[in-house]
Scaffold this motif. Structure first.
Motif, PDB file in Angstrom:
ATOM      1  N   SER A   1       0.830  -1.213   0.000  1.00  0.00           N
ATOM      2  CA  SER A   1       0.000   0.000   0.000  1.00  0.00           C
ATOM      3  C   SER A   1       0.857   1.253   0.000  1.00  0.00           C
ATOM      4  O   SER A   1       0.586   2.218  -0.722  1.00  0.00           O
ATOM      5  CB  SER A   1      -0.916   0.008   1.235  1.00  0.00           C
ATOM      6  N   SER A   2       1.910   1.242   0.826  1.00  0.00           N
ATOM      7  CA  SER A   2       2.814   2.389   0.860  1.00  0.00           C
ATOM      8  C   SER A   2       3.513   2.568  -0.486  1.00  0.00           C
ATOM      9  O   SER A   2       3.654   3.693  -0.989  1.00  0.00           O
ATOM     10  CB  SER A   2       3.853   2.203   1.976  1.00  0.00           C
ATOM     11  N   MET A   3       3.945   1.470  -1.079  1.00  0.00           N
ATOM     12  CA  MET A   3       4.618   1.533  -2.381  1.00  0.00           C
ATOM     13  C   MET A   3       3.737   2.152  -3.450  1.00  0.00           C
ATOM     14  O   MET A   3       4.218   2.875  -4.328  1.00  0.00           O
ATOM     15  CB  MET A   3       5.048   0.124  -2.809  1.00  0.00           C
ATOM     16  N   MET A   4       2.427   1.899  -3.385  1.00  0.00           N
ATOM     17  CA  MET A   4       1.526   2.418  -4.403  1.00  0.00           C
ATOM     18  C   MET A   4       1.026   3.824  -4.081  1.00  0.00           C
ATOM     19  O   MET A   4       0.222   4.388  -4.811  1.00  0.00           O
ATOM     20  CB  MET A   4       0.340   1.458  -4.577  1.00  0.00           C
ATOM     21  N   HIS A   5       1.504   4.367  -2.979  1.00  0.00           N
ATOM     22  CA  HIS A   5       1.103   5.716  -2.591  1.00  0.00           C
ATOM     23  C   HIS A   5       2.268   6.695  -2.654  1.00  0.00           C
ATOM     24  O   HIS A   5       2.093   7.903  -2.532  1.00  0.00           O
ATOM     25  CB  HIS A   5       0.524   5.684  -1.167  1.00  0.00           C
TER      26      HIS A   5
ATOM     27  N   PHE B   1      -3.179   3.021   4.310  1.00  0.00           N
ATOM     28  CA  PHE B   1      -3.603   2.061   5.333  1.00  0.00           C
ATOM     29  C   PHE B   1      -4.636   1.062   4.812  1.00  0.00           C
ATOM     30  O   PHE B   1      -5.177   0.264   5.577  1.00  0.00           O
ATOM     31  CB  PHE B   1      -4.172   2.789   6.553  1.00  0.00           C
ATOM     32  N   LYS B   2      -4.932   1.107   3.521  1.00  0.00           N
ATOM     33  CA  LYS B   2      -5.880   0.169   2.917  1.00  0.00           C
ATOM     34  C   LYS B   2      -5.143  -0.722   1.923  1.00  0.00           C
ATOM     35  O   LYS B   2      -4.249  -0.278   1.215  1.00  0.00           O
ATOM     36  CB  LYS B   2      -7.006   0.927   2.199  1.00  0.00           C
ATOM     37  N   ASP B   3      -5.559  -1.987   1.845  1.00  0.00           N
ATOM     38  CA  ASP B   3      -4.892  -2.934   0.954  1.00  0.00           C
ATOM     39  C   ASP B   3      -4.983  -2.500  -0.502  1.00  0.00           C
ATOM     40  O   ASP B   3      -6.040  -2.035  -0.957  1.00  0.00           O
ATOM     41  CB  ASP B   3      -5.526  -4.325   1.082  1.00  0.00           C
ATOM     42  N   TYR B   4      -3.884  -2.669  -1.214  1.00  0.00           N
ATOM     43  CA  TYR B   4      -3.889  -2.533  -2.673  1.00  0.00           C
ATOM     44  C   TYR B   4      -4.478  -3.819  -3.236  1.00  0.00           C
ATOM     45  O   TYR B   4      -4.261  -4.903  -2.698  1.00  0.00           O
ATOM     46  CB  TYR B   4      -2.463  -2.311  -3.156  1.00  0.00           C
TER      47      TYR B   4
ATOM     48  N   LEU C   1      -8.540 -16.669  -0.003  1.00  0.00           N
ATOM     49  CA  LEU C   1      -9.177 -16.322  -1.273  1.00  0.00           C
ATOM     50  C   LEU C   1      -8.904 -14.864  -1.637  1.00  0.00           C
ATOM     51  O   LEU C   1      -8.610 -14.539  -2.795  1.00  0.00           O
ATOM     52  CB  LEU C   1     -10.683 -16.569  -1.191  1.00  0.00           C
ATOM     53  N   ARG C   2      -8.975 -13.991  -0.636  1.00  0.00           N
ATOM     54  CA  ARG C   2      -8.714 -12.565  -0.868  1.00  0.00           C
ATOM     55  C   ARG C   2      -7.312 -12.351  -1.423  1.00  0.00           C
ATOM     56  O   ARG C   2      -7.114 -11.579  -2.375  1.00  0.00           O
ATOM     57  CB  ARG C   2      -8.882 -11.798   0.445  1.00  0.00           C
ATOM     58  N   GLU C   3      -6.341 -13.030  -0.842  1.00  0.00           N
ATOM     59  CA  GLU C   3      -4.959 -12.849  -1.276  1.00  0.00           C
ATOM     60  C   GLU C   3      -4.709 -13.499  -2.638  1.00  0.00           C
ATOM     61  O   GLU C   3      -3.959 -12.973  -3.452  1.00  0.00           O
ATOM     62  CB  GLU C   3      -3.995 -13.403  -0.228  1.00  0.00           C
TER      63      GLU C   3
END
Length: 414
Positions: free
Chosen positions: A309-313, A348-351, A373-375
């Motif tokens: 998440s941090s990487m994509m922000h 703080f939210k999942d990518y 399943l989510r992952e």
């Protein structure tokens, strides 16, 4: 249009200008320091001495885009922060993958913050100039003016044709539009000033804290250390895990907490035999960050999620090329596009897409079926996104509503 004069100033600042040592009261010339150790950290995630990172590239006259490129160990995390003498104070960090006391933790925090301060300083220097030419050109871009005009028209309840006719006759409408643009300029300048001042205050605070530790010979063993509040209001969280996460990360996030702008420094240091995670923040919001920290540490997959998440922000990170090479081209294309649209995500939210496929698959067996399943979906699902022109329009609208996001993007692209 992009301010080419400012681009030249940045090039001169990062590549040619001599810089003074960041250590207080030291006037010696800084050498090329590394915020993350080349020998024991960057070497652990490189292939033939190279990693992957995102860099900005001109895209037309008005904007830049981000592309994946190679970067060598010598350049990754490099900055002119300390003279030869004071850079020697970090020698322990460059040779040891384990920390044994609080001082060693704070030394890494200090080095991370100085790196961020170095990156933002040319912007602060520019805004000390009363003309604010760069900010004005940023705000006065045709795309931003078009978006602002659309918003003003919508508020007037007129059609664009009627509004345009009124605009030619009524100077109060012109003054209204001009006023809105001036507000944007003021907000942009304020945000840059806020961020630079915070970084500089943090640097000074950590220097004072380290001096206190030295004078009092206080050096709490790391056995009991996971968090700390220093006497000056800065909070720190630290965790070392026995798993190599192949990314070196030096991100800074502007966070909105109940309408208040604050900061989070998120540092990840990889080693062959483990990974260190650092959070640095304003201790006034400790309860908020502690809640997010504890959720992240619930298990290793949550740690992976929060790092992604941090990487994509924010794109101040360097990654093992093997990780990138394992990502299917279709997904990598989406990731490369997504990283530009930071307004769509929250650190703080999942990518919703996987970056670390191999790590994720190795950790699935420890999850319940729903989480498993989510992952898996982050690896196997075909993600859909809105058309680029729609996303770009929403990004421009976010400039008007949240100046911190577009300013954060400008900082990251330097």
């Amino acid at each position: 249009m992009i301010n080419t004069n400012f681009e030249k100033l940045l090039l001169k600042y990062f590549n040619k200008t001599e810089h003074k040592c960041y250590k207080q009261d030291c006037n010696k010339i800084a050498i090329g320091s590394h915020a993350i150790s080349r020998n024991i950290s960057l070497a652990s995630i490189s292939v033939d001495g190279n990693m992957k990172y995102f860099k900005s590239k001109r895209s037309g006259k008005e904007s830049k885009t981000l592309i994946l490129d190679d970067i060598g160990m010598y350049e990754a995390s490099k900055f002119q922060g300390f003279c030869l003498e004071h850079d020697g104070g970090f020698e322990f960090l460059g040779k040891n993958s384990y920390k044994y006391n609080v001082k060693q933790i704070l030394m890494q925090c200090y080095r991370s913050i100085c790196y961020s301060l170095f990156k933002i300083k040319p912007l602060a220097d520019q805004f000390n100039n009363d003309s604010f030419d760069f900010v004005r050109e940023l705000v006065m871009k045709p795309s931003v003016i078009e978006t602002l005009l659309t918003e003003v028209v919508a508020e007037s309840n007129d059609s664009i044709e009627v509004f345009t006719e009124k605009l030619g006759k009524d100077r109060t409408l012109i003054e209204c539009l001009r006023g809105r643009l001036e507000e944007l300029i003021d907000e942009e300048v304020l945000r840059f000033s806020y961020e630079y001042d915070k970084f500089y205050d943090l640097k000074q605070t950590l220097e004072q804290t380290l001096e206190i530790l030295e004078e009092t010979k206080t050096n709490e063993p790391l056995v009991k250390f996971e968090s700390l509040s220093d006497p000056f209001g800065v909070g720190f969280f630290y965790k070392r895990i026995d798993m190599n996460i192949p990314v070196a990360l030096l991100n800074q996030h502007l966070i909105d907490i109940r309408g208040n702008a604050t900061f989070l420094f998120f540092t990840v240091i990889p080693y062959e035999d483990g990974t260190e995670i650092y959070w640095i923040f304003d201790n006034k919001y400790r309860h908020v960050f502690l809640n997010e920290w504890e959720k992240m540490l619930m298990n290793e997959i949550e740690i992976i999620n929060r790092i992604e998440s941090s990487m994509m922000h924010c794109e101040q990170w360097f990654i093992d090329p093997k990780v990138i090479n394992r990502i299917p081209p279709e997904r990598l294309k989406i990731i490369t596009e997504d990283i530009y649209f930071i307004h769509e995500r929250n650190p703080f939210k999942d990518y919703d897409l996987s970056i670390f496929d191999e790590l994720r698959l190795n950790l699935l067996e420890n999850l319940d079926e729903q989480k498993k399943l989510r992952e898996k979906n982050k690896i196997n699902s075909i993600a859909t996104r809105e058309p680029s022109h729609v996303r770009d329009k929403k990004l421009r609208e976010s400039v008007l509503k949240s100046p911190s996001k577009i300013i954060e993007r400008q900082i990251r692209q330097t």
